[in-house]
Scaffold this active site. Structure first.
Site, PDB file in Angstrom:
ATOM      1  N   TYR A  94      -1.781  -0.354  10.350  1.00  0.00           N
ATOM      2  CA  TYR A  94      -1.752  -0.861   9.008  1.00  0.00           C
ATOM      3  C   TYR A  94      -0.865  -0.463   7.948  1.00  0.00           C
ATOM      4  O   TYR A  94      -0.267  -1.567   7.432  1.00  0.00           O
ATOM      5  CB  TYR A  94      -3.285  -0.595   8.464  1.00  0.00           C
ATOM      6  CG  TYR A  94      -3.445  -0.948   6.899  1.00  0.00           C
ATOM      7  CD1 TYR A  94      -3.973  -2.236   6.539  1.00  0.00           C
ATOM      8  CD2 TYR A  94      -3.187  -0.243   5.902  1.00  0.00           C
ATOM      9  CE1 TYR A  94      -4.259  -2.480   5.428  1.00  0.00           C
ATOM     10  CE2 TYR A  94      -3.457  -0.553   4.709  1.00  0.00           C
ATOM     11  CZ  TYR A  94      -3.948  -1.893   4.340  1.00  0.00           C
ATOM     12  OH  TYR A  94      -4.263  -2.231   3.196  1.00  0.00           O
ATOM     13  N   SER A 131       0.919  -1.293  -0.049  1.00  0.00           N
ATOM     14  CA  SER A 131       0.088   0.073  -0.070  1.00  0.00           C
ATOM     15  C   SER A 131       0.863   1.206   0.033  1.00  0.00           C
ATOM     16  O   SER A 131       1.982   1.264   0.631  1.00  0.00           O
ATOM     17  CB  SER A 131      -0.980  -0.123   1.214  1.00  0.00           C
ATOM     18  OG  SER A 131      -1.415   1.281   1.378  1.00  0.00           O
TER      19      SER A 131
END
Length: 263
Positions: free
Chosen positions: A168, A155
């Site tokens: 995360y 990501s």
């Protein structure tokens, strides 16, 4: 089942780089994972898709078969050891080998600050986002062909963990290191690379993309002035998994409309 943004890639517009190859893609019945399976399948791969829910698996299999794609669909929660092993065993039983593994499963169970996070949330983040990627490859590695390819889905948050998704982001940063470490361990017969998506409207990211203020802020920081699509991520993944990238390993491609230029 969500609309998988622009999942209308025409087979007449792309090549057949994966003819005769077998690709296993985790968390692949919706969103980015589904688009990756769709793209690899259109390019000739036999694709093995999975999800925690049988209904999602059945719906995705039906859609892919309607496109003429050879697909095997299985229920697999990646943190379940038996289901994970069954995913690999059923793949090998049907196809006899594995050429591509795309590790796409991820979770974000908490929006707390890191130091406010519950231990259970931390455990889930590390287990789903990092640990199971390793365990899946431990199961799959005996069946990987010479010239095989691994692609992790990380990501843009790996580079600058955002508020509300900080932990995360940290787990996604770990995938960047895992990519480099495994590229060395698995060479020369297997390449290991990574795709770091920017913001893509999917069910997983809806709490970001459905918020007009956050969405506008992201667009303001994106040179290409649009959000990504699942097909954008599938195209980058297909490139890294293909022989077109045969001299690339240990690398991460950021697919975020230029956002990384401003980090």
């Amino acid at each position: 089942m969500e609309n998988n943004n622009n999942n209308n890639t025409s087979s007449s517009k792309i090549g057949r780089r994966f003819e005769g190859k077998v690709a296993v893609i985790t968390a692949s019945t919706q969103g980015i994972g589904f688009s990756i399976a769709h793209r690899l399948g259109l390019e000739g791969a036999s694709v093995v898709i999975s999800s925690r829910r049988q209904r999602n698996v059945d719906e995705a299999v039906e859609k892919l078969k309607a496109q003429g794609i050879d697909v095997l669909g299985l229920v697999c929660h990646v943190s379940n050891q038996q289901q994970r092993r069954n995913l690999i065993q059923q793949t090998v039983q049907k196809y006899g080998k594995i050429d591509v593994v795309v590790s796409n499963a991820a979770a974000n169970p908490s929006v707390d600050a890191i130091l406010d996070s519950q231990e259970s949330a931390l455990d889930k983040l590390w287990e789903i986002n990092v640990k199971t990627s390793i365990l899946l490859l431990q199961d799959a590695s005996p069946y990987l062909t010479k010239g095989s390819s691994i692609v992790f889905i990380s990501s843009i948050s790996a580079y600058q963990p955002p508020s509300g998704m900080a932990m995360y982001g940290v787990t996604k940063t770990a995938l960047l290191g895992l990519t480099k470490a495994l590229a060395t361990e698995m060479a020369p017969h297997t390449r290991v690379n990574c795709v770091a998506p920017g913001t893509v409207p999917t069910h997983f990211a809806s709490f970001i993309t459905d918020n007009d203020t956050i969405r506008d802020s992201i667009l303001g920081k994106t040179p290409l002035k649009r959000l990504g699509t699942t097909d954008d991520m599938a195209a980058a993944t297909a490139f890294l998994a293909s022989d077109d990238a045969s001299y690339i390993t240990g690398e991460t491609i950021v697919v975020a409309g230029g956002m990384s230029a401003r980090l």
